[in-house]
Design a protein around this motif. Structure first.
Motif, short mmCIF file in Angstrom:
data_model
loop_
_atom_site.label_atom_id
_atom_site.label_comp_id
_atom_site.label_asym_id
_atom_site.label_seq_id
_atom_site.Cartn_x
_atom_site.Cartn_y
_atom_site.Cartn_z
N ASP A 83 47.00 29.98 60.78
CA ASP A 83 46.77 28.68 60.16
C ASP A 83 47.78 27.69 60.75
N VAL A 84 47.29 26.53 61.16
CA VAL A 84 48.18 25.49 61.66
C VAL A 84 48.12 24.30 60.70
N PRO A 85 49.21 23.98 60.03
CA PRO A 85 49.21 22.82 59.11
C PRO A 85 48.94 21.52 59.86
N MET A 86 48.55 20.52 59.10
CA MET A 86 48.28 19.18 59.64
C MET A 86 49.24 18.18 59.02
N THR A 87 49.45 17.09 59.72
CA THR A 87 50.28 16.01 59.19
C THR A 87 49.55 14.68 59.30
N LEU A 88 49.72 13.87 58.28
CA LEU A 88 49.15 12.53 58.28
C LEU A 88 50.22 11.59 58.80
N ILE A 89 49.93 10.91 59.91
CA ILE A 89 50.93 10.07 60.56
C ILE A 89 50.38 8.67 60.82
N GLY A 90 51.29 7.72 60.99
CA GLY A 90 50.89 6.34 61.25
C GLY A 90 51.71 5.73 62.37
N LYS A 91 51.26 4.59 62.86
CA LYS A 91 51.99 3.90 63.92
C LYS A 91 53.36 3.45 63.40
N PRO A 92 54.34 3.34 64.26
CA PRO A 92 55.70 3.02 63.79
C PRO A 92 55.83 1.64 63.17
N GLN A 93 54.87 0.76 63.46
CA GLN A 93 54.97 -0.62 62.94
C GLN A 93 54.48 -0.76 61.50
N LEU A 94 53.91 0.29 60.93
CA LEU A 94 53.42 0.19 59.55
C LEU A 94 54.57 -0.11 58.60
N PRO A 95 54.37 -1.00 57.63
CA PRO A 95 55.45 -1.35 56.70
C PRO A 95 55.76 -0.26 55.68
N ALA A 96 54.80 0.63 55.42
CA ALA A 96 55.00 1.69 54.42
C ALA A 96 55.92 2.78 54.95
N ASN A 97 56.71 3.33 54.03
CA ASN A 97 57.62 4.43 54.40
C ASN A 97 57.38 5.69 53.59
N THR A 98 56.60 5.59 52.52
CA THR A 98 56.26 6.76 51.71
C THR A 98 54.75 6.87 51.61
N TYR A 99 54.26 8.03 51.21
CA TYR A 99 52.81 8.19 51.12
C TYR A 99 52.22 7.23 50.09
N ARG A 100 52.88 7.08 48.96
CA ARG A 100 52.36 6.20 47.92
C ARG A 100 52.25 4.76 48.43
N ASP A 101 53.29 4.31 49.12
CA ASP A 101 53.25 2.95 49.70
C ASP A 101 52.15 2.86 50.75
N THR A 138 49.19 8.59 72.25
CA THR A 138 49.76 7.47 73.01
C THR A 138 49.37 6.13 72.38
N ALA A 139 48.10 6.02 71.98
CA ALA A 139 47.62 4.79 71.35
C ALA A 139 48.30 4.56 70.00
N LEU A 140 48.53 5.64 69.26
CA LEU A 140 49.19 5.52 67.96
C LEU A 140 50.64 5.06 68.14
N ILE A 141 51.34 5.69 69.06
CA ILE A 141 52.73 5.32 69.32
C ILE A 141 52.83 3.87 69.77
N GLY A 142 51.85 3.45 70.57
CA GLY A 142 51.85 2.08 71.08
C GLY A 142 51.35 1.04 70.09
N GLY A 143 50.85 1.50 68.93
CA GLY A 143 50.41 0.56 67.90
C GLY A 143 48.99 0.07 68.08
N GLN A 144 48.22 0.67 69.02
CA GLN A 144 46.83 0.24 69.21
C GLN A 144 45.92 0.78 68.12
N VAL A 145 46.32 1.87 67.48
CA VAL A 145 45.59 2.41 66.33
C VAL A 145 46.58 2.59 65.18
N ASP A 146 46.05 2.71 63.97
CA ASP A 146 46.91 2.70 62.79
C ASP A 146 47.31 4.08 62.27
N VAL A 147 46.36 5.00 62.28
CA VAL A 147 46.56 6.28 61.58
C VAL A 147 45.96 7.42 62.39
N MET A 148 46.51 8.61 62.21
CA MET A 148 45.91 9.82 62.76
C MET A 148 46.36 11.00 61.91
#
Length: 328
Positions: free
Chosen positions: A120-138, A191-201
């Motif tokens: 089993d390989v766990p998954m993580t919900l990640i976002g681009k670094p420019q997102l203002p939120a810092n917690t899952y609830r935010d 690469t697109a996520l890191i560069g801010g071209q997409v928001d979430v993955m």
């Protein structure tokens, strides 16, 4: 009655002979339905090396047969001679492809002998670094406040990130779905996520941990039922279930399969070798290095493996139907 016992005895002799002669001088090929160098390919190569130790005279090799979300390689194995020399290592796509493709040339639950789960390989919900939120609830509040204006990347139809994104959005039940942006693999999507071209993955820990640790992306949650309290990087993040998505528990599992009709004696030999490989210290260590968890529960048994895949098919189909996204 005597004739029945004679036939039973003959059958036992044949089965025993098959077990003794397998694999003979012919190598056992594990088909990976994805390109070389990816997470599934790495699991297959480590597994081949481990299983080789537990099949006397066995030579296990890996063959990549990529394309169409894994269906090309899976079909190749489904149509192969049922002699135990051609196997399939497939991830959660084994359960997802019937929902994602309107037509596939094999039936996952009917055209294979199930040999057992691998990891089993766990998954993580990640976002681009420019997102203002810092917690899952935010982050969740930010999504709802920007409904219809955000997008989510994935590595291609049937990929782990695609399936994870579908299931997460289905469970999130936001007012308006995000725009899905497909890429030709994990690397360009990241690469697109890191560069801010997409928001979430949403993707495997094998692909995200290093980026999270370096601060190149923001992490918000893991997809396992409980937080990964022993993971050196991801122990700081909550599980989606913990955050209110009841029953959400997703890992990108891998399973091993043989063509339907492979003799029982051979499938037993392979299942026995698989079980021993899963306890091999070197194989376990390699999986830990990938952020994967070697299966040590009842899913190593063929019937339980099959039941698990059948249940996953139902869960994934519901999410795909809700999204209304298929391929021809």
């Amino acid at each position: 009655m005597k004739q029945w016992f004679a036939m039973a005895a003959l059958a036992a002799v044949v089965v025993g002979a098959q077990a003794q002669t397998f694999p003979g001088s012919k190598p056992v090929t594990i088909v990976v339905p994805f390109a070389a160098g990816g997470p599934t390919d790495r699991v297959a190569r480590d597994l081949a090396e481990a299983m080789r130790k537990f099949v006397p005279g066995g030579n296990f090799v890996v063959e990549n047969s990529a394309g169409a979300g894994g269906t090309i390689g899976a079909n190749k194995v489904a149509k192969a001679a049922p002699d135990g020399h051609t196997l399939l290592l497939f991830h959660i796509g084994m359960a997802a492809t019937p929902a994602l493709y309107r037509k596939i040339s094999y039936k996952p639950l009917e055209d294979f002998e199930f040999l057992g789960m691998v990891n089993d390989v766990p998954m993580t919900l990640i976002g681009k670094p420019q997102l203002p939120a810092n917690t899952y609830r935010d982050f969740e509040n930010y999504i709802r406040a920007n409904a219809g204006n955000l997008n989510i990347a994935h590595a291609g139809l049937g990929s782990a990130s695609h399936i994870c994104g579908l299931l997460w959005q289905s469970n999130l039940q936001s007012k308006e779905a995000m725009t899905t942006i497909p890429f030709g693999g994990t690397a360009p999507a990241m690469t697109a996520l890191i560069g801010g071209q997409v928001d979430v993955m949403c993707d495997q820990t094998t692909n995200t941990t290093q980026q999270i640790e370096s601060g190149r992306v923001k992490a918000f949650a893991v997809t396992t039922a409980k937080p990964l309290s022993n993971h050196p990087v991801l122990k700081h993040y909550p599980s989606l279930q913990e955050m209110g998505l009841k029953g959400f528990n997703l890992t990108i599992w891998h399973g091993l399969y043989a063509p339907k009709g492979t003799p029982a004696a051979i499938t037993k030999t392979l299942n026995d070798a698989l079980k021993k490989a899963l306890k091999d210290p070197e194989f376990v260590k390699k999986n830990e290095g990938l952020g994967a968890l070697v299966v040590n529960d009842k899913r190593v048994e063929p019937e339980e493996h099959k039941k698990f895949v059948a249940a996953e098919m139902i869960k994934i189909k519901a999410a795909v139907d809700a999204a209304g996204k298929y391929a021809d």
